[in-house]
Design an enzyme around this catalytic site. Structure first.
Site, PDB file in Angstrom:
ATOM      1  N   LYS A   1      -8.591   5.461  -6.164  1.00 59.12           N
ATOM      2  CA  LYS A   1      -8.907   6.399  -7.244  1.00 59.12           C
ATOM      3  C   LYS A   1      -8.878   5.662  -8.575  1.00 59.12           C
ATOM      4  CE  LYS A   1      -4.300   8.354  -8.121  1.00 59.12           C
ATOM      5  NZ  LYS A   1      -4.018   8.114  -9.535  1.00 59.12           N
TER       6      LYS A   1
ATOM      7  N   HIS B   1      -0.654  -5.898  -0.299  1.00 59.18           N
ATOM      8  CA  HIS B   1      -1.637  -6.817  -0.872  1.00 59.18           C
ATOM      9  C   HIS B   1      -1.007  -8.156  -1.233  1.00 59.18           C
ATOM     10  CE1 HIS B   1      -4.703  -3.661  -1.180  1.00 59.18           C
ATOM     11  NE2 HIS B   1      -5.538  -4.662  -1.350  1.00 59.18           N
TER      12      HIS B   1
END
Lengths: 172, 278
Positions: free
Chosen positions: A101, A36
C-alpha cells in the site's frame, strides 16, 4: 473488472496501466521489514533464497494468526515505502512484482520499469476482506519472526489497483 | 471510598480490546460512507472495499485490520476509588494479553533495538489521569503504526500563531501522502509541553469523528485545516480524490509564554476506539 492470475506473464504485465482496478488470484509470498533484511543478507552471502523469486510476487503483509477453520487471519497490506531499500535488488533478481500500500520511491519505480515488473496497491485497512480471500497458507522461511515470517499464500480475488506500471506510469 | 478489584479493570480491558479489534466507530463508518459517495474511479473502488471489509469483519469475527495495533489505554481514575488486587499496570496488560490471544489478533510489540517480539502485545501504553468522583473510565485505542509513523511534533514559536498551527497540520498530512491509509483522521495537540502536547493529540483521536470543539476558535481551526487537507487531492489510499481526511480533532492546553507546541497524530481510516465506565 479485470481478473488476473499470479504469477503474470511479461505480456500480461505490459498490458497493465496505472489506475487499472483488478482482482488478483494465484500465489504470493509475504515479506516485510525483517524478512527483507534477511533475504538481502542471503543474497549478499551468495546463498539461495528460500523461494524462487523469478516471476514471483511479494505481498508486503504480516497476518494475524489464523482462527480455527480459516487458512489465515486478517491480512491487509502494509506500507510499501519501508521496503524501498530492498525492492530494487529483488526486482533485479527477477521478481515479477509486489503488492502493498502507498507510493514507492523513484529508484524503485525506475527499477520496476527497467525490469518490466508491476506494483499493485491493495487497500490498506481491509485486513478481514483480504484474510478471508486467502485460501491456503504455508510457512516458507523464518517462522521465528511470527507475523513477519515468509508465507506462501494462495489468494482468490484480491481487490487491487495498478499503482506503478512497467511503462513508468504511477497512480500517485 | 469505593473499593474496586483491578481484576474488573482487566476484564474491562479484555472486552474493550476484543470489541475494538473488530469494529470501526459509528462516526468513522458514517464518514467513510459519505466519502465513498463523493468519489469516483480508484478512490471509490478503495472506499467500497473498506466498507465491504467492515461487514466481513463483523460476519467472520475477524480483525478489521491486521495491524491490531499498540494497545493504548486512557484510564481516568476517580480519586474516591481504592484499587485492590493486582497492580493496575499488570491488570491492564493481563487484559491485553488475553484479548490478543483469544481474538487471534496480531502481536506487534517488539524491542526497539533487537526487534525481538514480546509475543503477547504487551506492554500496553497506559495513561492514567486522576479525576474527581468514584468511577473509572477506560478508553481503548488500538493504534496502528502505518499511520503512527507519519505523525509529527512541532515546537513552533508564538509568532507563528494560528496560521502556523494550521500549516503544521496540513503539511504533516501532505508529507504522509499515500502511506498512512488515507482518508485519515487527524488528532492535534495544541499547547502544553513537548510530551504533554503529543498526549493531547492522541487524546483528540478518542473524540468522535466530526465532533465540533467546544471552543469556537479551536473548532474553526479544525474546519479550516480539514478544508485545506481535502484540497490536497491525495484521496483514499492516495489514489486521488476529494476526501483525504475524514476529520480533524484538536485538544488544547495552556503552554509557556515562549512556545507553541503542535503535535499531529495521524490515524488511518480504521478508527477503532471503545469506552467503558466502571
Amino acid at each position: 473488472m479485470r481478473k488476473l492470475h499470479l504469477p503474470l506473464t511479461k505480456q500480461e504485465i505490459m498490458n497493465l496501466h496505472a489506475g487499472d482496478c483488478v482482482f488478483l488470484s494465484g500465489v504470493v509470498y509475504t515479506a516485510r521489514d525483517c524478512a527483507h533484511k534477511r533475504l538481502i543478507s542471503m543474497l549478499d552471502r551468495g546463498e539461495p533464497l528460500p523461494f524462487d523469486v523469478r516471476g514471483a510476487f511479494i505481498y508486503y503483509a504480516g497476518p494475524c494468526p489464523a482462527p480455527t477453520g480459516k487458512a489465515c487471519g486478517s491480512c491487509g497490506p502494509t506500507t510499501s515505502a519501508r521496503m524501498n531499500a530492498f525492492a530494487p535488488r529483488l526486482l533485479r533478481e527477477g521478481l515479477g512484482g509486489m503488492i502493498g500500500k502507498g507510493e514507492m520511491d523513484g529508484e524503485t519505480r525506475r527499477t520496476i520499469e527497467e525490469c518490466g515488473a508491476v506494483y499493485f496497491a491493495a487497500v490498506g485497512g481491509a485486513g478481514a476482506l483480504y484474510g478471508n480471500a486467502i485460501k491456503r497458507m504455508e510457512t516458507v522461511a523464518f517462522p521465528e519472526l511470527l507475523s513477519e515470517a515468509v508465507y506462501r499464500l494462495e489468494i482468490e480475488d484480491f481487490p487491487a489497483v495498478v499503482a506503478h506500471d512497467a511503462h513508468g506510469g504511477s497512480i500517485y | 471510598m469505593r473499593t474496586l478489584d483491578t481484576a474488573e479493570i482487566s476484564a474491562s480491558v479484555y472486552r474493550l480490546a476484543r470489541r475494538a479489534g473488530l469494529t470501526l466507530t459509528d462516526s468513522c463508518k458514517n464518514a467513510l460512507r459519505l466519502a465513498s459517495e463523493q468519489e469516483e474511479g480508484a478512490a471509490r473502488f478503495a472506499l467500497g472495499t473498506v466498507l465491504e471489509n467492515e461487514k466481513i469483519a463483523q460476519r467472520e469475527q475477524m480483525p478489521v485490520c491486521q495491524d491490531t495495533g499498540m494497545a493504548v489505554v486512557l484510564l481516568s481514575l476517580g480519586q474516591e476509588v481504592l484499587l485492590a488486587g493486582m497492580p493496575l499496570k499488570e491488570a491492564v496488560d493481563d487484559g491485553v494479553r488475553r484479548a490478543y490471544a483469544d481474538g487471534f489478533f496480531r502481536k506487534s510489540i517488539c524491542d526497539p533495538l533487537t526487534r525481538e517480539n514480546t509475543g503477547d502485545n504487551t506492554p500496553a501504553h497506559l495513561h492514567v489521569e486522576i479525576v474527581e468522583g468514584d468511577k473509572v473510565e477506560i478508553i481503548f485505542l488500538p493504534k496502528g503504526f502505518g499511520s503512527e509513523n507519519m505523525s509529527k511534533l512541532y515546537m513552533l514559536v508564538p509568532a507563528e500563531g494560528r496560521e502556523g498551527v494550521i500549516n503544521a497540520i496540513v503539511n504533516t498530512v501532505k508529507a504522509a501522502g499515500s502511506r498512512p491509509c488515507p482518508p485519515v483522521y487527524v488528532g492535534v495537540g495544541i499547547g502544553g509541553s513537548f510530551d504533554g502536547c503529543a498526549y493531547l493529540a492522541k487524546k483528540a483521536l478518542t473524540r468522535e469523528v466530526g465532533s465540533a470543539h467546544p471552543r469556537e476558535d479551536v473548532a474553526a481551526i479544525q474546519r479550516e485545516a480539514l478544508d485545506k487537507i481535502n484540497a490536497l487531492g491525495i484521496g483514499a489510499q492516495g489514489f486521488g480524490g476529494k476526501v483525504t481526511a475524514i476529520g480533524v480533532s484538536c485538544e488544547i492546553a495552556p503552554t509557556h509564554i515562549a512556545g507553541l507546541p503542535v503535535a499531529v497524530n495521524i490515524q488511518c481510516h480504521c478508527v477503532r476506539c471503545e469506552k467503558e465506565i466502571l
